[in-house]
Write a protein that holds these residues in place. Structure first.
Motif, mmCIF file in Angstrom:
data_model
loop_
_atom_site.group_PDB
_atom_site.id
_atom_site.type_symbol
_atom_site.label_atom_id
_atom_site.label_comp_id
_atom_site.label_asym_id
_atom_site.label_seq_id
_atom_site.Cartn_x
_atom_site.Cartn_y
_atom_site.Cartn_z
ATOM 1 N N ALA A 195 52.052 -46.093 45.483
ATOM 2 C CA ALA A 195 51.416 -44.782 45.749
ATOM 3 C C ALA A 195 50.259 -44.918 46.285
ATOM 4 O O ALA A 195 49.362 -45.828 45.810
ATOM 5 N N ARG A 204 48.965 -41.724 34.083
ATOM 6 C CA ARG A 204 49.579 -40.562 34.391
ATOM 7 C C ARG A 204 48.558 -39.469 34.569
ATOM 8 O O ARG A 204 47.704 -39.242 33.539
ATOM 9 N N GLU A 205 48.377 -38.895 35.705
ATOM 10 C CA GLU A 205 47.416 -37.747 36.147
ATOM 11 C C GLU A 205 47.733 -36.570 35.524
ATOM 12 O O GLU A 205 48.790 -36.374 35.159
ATOM 13 N N ASP A 212 48.453 -33.730 36.828
ATOM 14 C CA ASP A 212 49.841 -33.050 37.237
ATOM 15 C C ASP A 212 50.896 -33.869 36.979
ATOM 16 O O ASP A 212 52.052 -33.376 37.444
ATOM 17 N N LYS A 218 51.594 -36.993 38.084
ATOM 18 C CA LYS A 218 51.857 -38.048 39.176
ATOM 19 C C LYS A 218 51.347 -39.546 38.399
ATOM 20 O O LYS A 218 50.411 -39.375 37.471
ATOM 21 N N SER A 266 49.987 -43.261 38.578
ATOM 22 C CA SER A 266 49.045 -43.879 39.901
ATOM 23 C C SER A 266 48.758 -45.239 39.172
ATOM 24 O O SER A 266 48.845 -45.611 37.942
#
Length: 507
Positions: free
Chosen positions: A7, A74-75, A77, A79, A81
């Motif tokens: 990603a 883990r962001e 929201d 997601k 990364s």
């Protein structure tokens, strides 16, 4: 070996999490990122061991994030990364996850982070019997492909594995320190901060300073980061209002005082509160083996009234343990159990318990009011709730040892397989009696092999445990996380308190 990006490497926003300096407040001079000098945050408990394999989640994860990078980030929201892993991918059967690793990272003791280090950490995590050991239960072994690549080999597909590698299972410590006694009291990681042991006091505060040779200076928003332990809710409120801390978690009632002092609120629904009816086969409490008894318990509660009285309406009444963000939530289960004392009594009669049922639960610090209210509502239908000694720091071990047949608790509503492995599957901590049925096992297996359809398939698991009354949820609660104007805070999806990466100095 390079995999190519899974990603786009979104900006890794860092801030500090539950940390707090005793002198109070974020200072104004420059930091490692050219902003405020210090961040002061309040936390509800101290870390029991700094061994990364002993890390927990929820409130207790953030201190580990200060000193230990994870393989995956883990962001806010949700997601996933890159962090220490730059890219990752599964094989065709989803039984092998290959991770490509950074080559420019060292630990605070000077050791190099590489594939051997990653393997050492995951091997250590699997054998250390930590509170989150189930996160790697599906991992058969880890093999080194080359200096910057590992293969994580699974016994069966595990859709939650990438998530777990952003949590406790992904924390990376120096291989030299992993099996030492010293790491229990002083962490040795690759994270943005290092412990100032001289300034730290057990069960009072832990102080960190920015690490000079950290690989990503953009993640260091502060020169000083302190986690101050304030178990008492009133003490946390007073510390925030008086300027001693920059941010902390409160409740709706104490939040009113914070709002009056112009504190800012970062709220999100994360946890559900209610009863966990753990002994569903009646090993220690025969009454709980009868589904009608468990259903009667659910019909005994006036959820909206309890929410309004105890939480000032800050939340949503619910009958299901899976949250909206999980994909397993369905509208039809939201109010599956209405408030119906007459039906509760009838179900008890049909189950052969017309003369009553007794449930024994431990006291839970912070939930005394909730337990008092449900004690009365259960008594109204003929169910006696006996409240025993309070939970201690050994509660996870006590639950695993089947010490409790029922417990009032607050649990986060994660993505399907994460939630299943927390409360439903036979490896779940909150299924200590290993309750299962062939029907439920088949539904769980379908979720694990469902890939993109996992959320929808998990709706069947949710429906099953609701209909069978494995739990008695009352409501999802708004997490009331307050902060002052010196810091920007972004809530973290499915977490009661933000990750350490979600804070930054206000401009």
């Amino acid at each position: 070996m390079k995999l190519g990006p899974k990603a786009a490497a979104a900006a890794l926003v860092l801030s500090a999490t539950l940390a707090l300096t005793g002198c109070g407040g974020a200072a104004n001079s420059g930091s490692a990122a050219g902003a405020a000098t210090a961040l002061t945050l309040g936390t509800v408990q101290d870390v029991r061991s700094w061994d990364p394999a002993q890390a927990h989640v929820g409130h207790v994860l953030q201190p580990y994030q200060a000193v230990y990078d994870t393989l995956i980030l883990r962001e806010p929201d949700g997601k996933l990364s890159p962090m220490l892993a730059t890219a990752w991918k599964y094989n065709a059967g989803n039984t092998k996850l290959t991770l490509d690793l950074r080559t420019d990272v060292t630990f605070s003791d000077g050791a190099k982070f590489d594939a051997e280090a990653a393997k050492a950490n995951m091997d250590h995590f699997k054998k250390a019997n930590g509170p989150q050991m189930a996160q790697l239960a599906s991992v058969r072994d880890v093999t080194v492909v080359d200096a910057d690549t590992i293969d994580v080999n699974l016994t069966a597909p595990d859709p939650a594995l990438e998530y777990f590698l952003s949590q406790a299972a992904g924390l990376m410590g120096s291989p030299k320190a992993l099996d030492s006694e010293g790491i229990k009291t002083e962490p040795v990681g690759s994270g943005p901060y290092v412990m100032d042991k001289a300034a730290s006091v057990k069960d009072s505060q832990t102080v960190f300073s920015a690490r000079k040779d950290y690989w990503n200076k953009d993640l260091q928003k502060y020169q000083k980061l302190t986690f101050k332990v304030l178990t008492d809710l009133t003490a946390r409120t007073n510390a925030l209002v008086s300027g001693q801390v920059d941010a902390t978690i409160l409740d709706p009632k104490n939040g009113k005082q914070a709002e009056g002092a112009k504190m800012k609120l970062a709220a999100n629904e994360v946890d559900w509160q209610g009863l966990l009816l753990l002994d569903r086969e009646g090993a220690k409490n025969p009454a709980l083996a009868n589904v009608k008894v468990r259903q009667a318990i659910n019909y005994a509660f006036d959820r909206k009234t309890i929410l309004d009285q105890v939480m000032l309406g800050q939340g949503t009444p619910t009958s299901q343990p899976f949250g909206k963000a999980s994909g397993a939530w369905t509208e039809e289960l939201e109010n599956y159990y209405t408030y119906d004392p007459a039906k509760a009594k009838q179900l008890l009669k049909e189950a052969g318990f017309e003369k009553g049922v007794t449930l024994e639960i431990p006291s839970v610090p912070g939930f005394e009011t909730q337990i008092s209210v449900i004690t009365q509502q259960l008594a109204d239908v003929g169910i006696t709730l006996k409240v025993g000694a309070a939970l201690t720091n050994t509660y996870t071990a006590d639950i695993a040892a089947q010490k409790f047949t029922t417990i009032f608790f607050s649990l986060f509503q994660g993505q399907p397989t994460v939630a299943m492995d927390q409360i439903v599957s036979t490896k779940a901590l909150y299924n200590p009696f290993k309750n299962s049925t062939p029907e439920l096992d088949a539904k769980i297996a379908a979720v694990r092999n469902g890939g993109a359809d996992a959320g929808k398939l998990a709706q069947e698991v949710n429906k099953y445990v609701v209909e069978q009354a494995w739990f008695a949820p009352l409501f999802r609660v708004n997490q009331m996380y307050y902060h002052n104007s010196k810091v920007n805070v972004t809530p973290q999806i499915q977490q009661a308190v933000p990750s350490i990466y979600n804070y930054s100095p206000a401009k």
